[in-house]
Design a protein around this motif. Structure first.
Motif, short mmCIF file in Angstrom:
data_model
loop_
_atom_site.label_atom_id
_atom_site.label_comp_id
_atom_site.label_asym_id
_atom_site.label_seq_id
_atom_site.Cartn_x
_atom_site.Cartn_y
_atom_site.Cartn_z
N ASN A 87 9.39 17.27 21.94
CA ASN A 87 8.50 17.12 20.79
C ASN A 87 7.06 17.18 21.30
N LEU A 88 6.25 18.04 20.72
CA LEU A 88 4.85 18.15 21.11
C LEU A 88 4.00 17.48 20.05
N ILE A 89 3.31 16.41 20.45
CA ILE A 89 2.45 15.68 19.52
C ILE A 89 1.13 16.41 19.37
N PRO A 90 0.36 16.10 18.32
CA PRO A 90 -0.92 16.80 18.10
C PRO A 90 -1.85 16.77 19.31
N HIS A 91 -1.91 15.66 20.03
CA HIS A 91 -2.79 15.59 21.20
C HIS A 91 -2.38 16.61 22.26
N THR A 92 -1.09 16.68 22.56
CA THR A 92 -0.60 17.66 23.55
C THR A 92 -0.92 19.08 23.10
N LEU A 93 -0.73 19.35 21.82
CA LEU A 93 -1.04 20.68 21.29
C LEU A 93 -2.53 21.00 21.42
N ALA A 94 -3.38 19.98 21.25
CA ALA A 94 -4.84 20.20 21.29
C ALA A 94 -5.36 20.43 22.70
N VAL A 95 -4.72 19.82 23.71
CA VAL A 95 -5.31 19.86 25.06
C VAL A 95 -4.53 20.71 26.06
N THR A 96 -3.53 21.46 25.59
CA THR A 96 -2.77 22.34 26.48
C THR A 96 -2.61 23.72 25.83
N THR A 97 -2.12 24.65 26.61
CA THR A 97 -1.87 26.00 26.09
C THR A 97 -0.55 26.10 25.33
N LEU A 98 0.22 25.02 25.31
CA LEU A 98 1.53 25.07 24.65
C LEU A 98 1.42 25.42 23.17
N ARG A 99 0.28 25.15 22.56
CA ARG A 99 0.10 25.44 21.13
C ARG A 99 0.21 26.94 20.83
N HIS A 100 0.02 27.77 21.84
CA HIS A 100 0.06 29.23 21.65
C HIS A 100 1.46 29.82 21.83
N LEU A 101 2.44 29.00 22.15
CA LEU A 101 3.78 29.54 22.42
C LEU A 101 4.39 30.20 21.19
N GLU A 102 5.24 31.17 21.47
CA GLU A 102 6.00 31.85 20.42
C GLU A 102 7.43 32.04 20.92
N VAL A 103 8.35 32.18 19.99
CA VAL A 103 9.74 32.44 20.35
C VAL A 103 9.78 33.71 21.21
N GLY A 104 10.50 33.62 22.30
CA GLY A 104 10.61 34.74 23.25
C GLY A 104 9.70 34.59 24.45
N ASP A 105 8.68 33.73 24.38
CA ASP A 105 7.78 33.54 25.52
C ASP A 105 8.52 32.93 26.70
N ASP B 146 10.72 25.49 39.39
CA ASP B 146 12.16 25.62 39.64
C ASP B 146 12.76 26.84 38.97
N GLY B 147 12.12 27.31 37.92
CA GLY B 147 12.64 28.47 37.21
C GLY B 147 11.80 28.76 35.99
N VAL B 148 12.12 29.85 35.35
CA VAL B 148 11.39 30.28 34.15
C VAL B 148 12.36 30.18 32.97
N GLY B 149 11.93 29.45 31.95
CA GLY B 149 12.73 29.31 30.73
C GLY B 149 12.22 30.23 29.65
N LYS B 150 12.97 30.31 28.56
CA LYS B 150 12.60 31.16 27.43
C LYS B 150 12.54 30.30 26.18
N VAL B 151 11.45 30.41 25.43
CA VAL B 151 11.29 29.67 24.19
C VAL B 151 12.25 30.27 23.16
N VAL B 152 13.14 29.43 22.59
CA VAL B 152 14.09 29.90 21.59
C VAL B 152 13.81 29.31 20.21
#
Length: 195
Positions: free
Chosen positions: A157-175, A102-108
């Motif tokens: 909220n990203l739980i440890p399991h979600t962080l372990a099995v997705t690329t979301l753990r690599h996010l940074e502000v501005g992505d 639907d759109g592209v968001g920005k990590v703040v």
């Protein structure tokens, strides 16, 4: 149709120009391609893409200029979240995800809260009305529950399991991240909209 429960992290290994867009070569890693045929759909960072080429552990997809215009992360090599299309007999553990970004968001904001991570994203203003506290949203194809929504910004909220099995753990502000709002919110708006 998908559930937003990521099956594997793959990798875009090659991006080649193609008529009308690009062709991606994707290393499927642990996804397992048995039962996947040319013409099947796989969600790549939340975008429903059609398999146009298949190897033993990799597959190819074509991405149109329009899809490139309204998504993030499909134009260069890197890790991506992968999910095969839902079968009618599958469990629905996440929420209904169509694979239509639907759109592209920005990590703040992206910070540790104990072992979890708080992720705040600024969505395009036009999507804000579809994002509600305790509602569902897909971020890079991952089904998440909205904990707070203020204006065009929302928090999950990203739980440890979600962080372990997705690329979301690599996010940074501005992505930039691909967003798909809950399709039920869109249908509800249509039903209750005054003509």
């Amino acid at each position: 149709m998908f559930t937003g429960i990521i099956a594997a992290i793959g990798e875009i290994s090659r991006v080649e120009p193609a008529k009308g867009g690009v062709r991606l070569a994707i290393d499927a890693r642990e996804l397992g391609l048995s039962g996947v045929a040319v013409g099947d759909s796989i969600a790549v960072n939340g975008a429903c893409l059609t398999v146009v080429k298949r190897g033993k552990k990799s597959f190819g997809v074509d991405v149109s200029r329009e899809t490139l215009r309204c998504t993030a992360g499909l134009d260069r090599p890197g890790e991506v979240n992968l999910e095969k299309a839902l079968k009618l007999s599958d469990r629905l553990d996440g929420h209904l995800v169509l694979g239509r970004i639907d759109g592209v968001g920005k990590v703040v904001r992206f910070e540790a809260v104990g072992k979890n991570r708080l992720l705040r994203v600024r969505a395009p203003a036009a999507l804000a009305r579809y994002i509600a506290r305790k509602g569902s949203i897909a971020v890079h194809g991952v089904s998440l529950t909205v904990n707070a929504a203020r204006g065009a910004e929302f928090e999950v909220n990203l739980i440890p399991h979600t962080l372990a099995v997705t690329t979301l753990r690599h996010l940074e502000v501005g992505d930039r991240v691909n967003l798909e709002v809950d399709p039920l919110a869109r249908y509800a708006e249509r039903l209750f909209r005054k003509k």
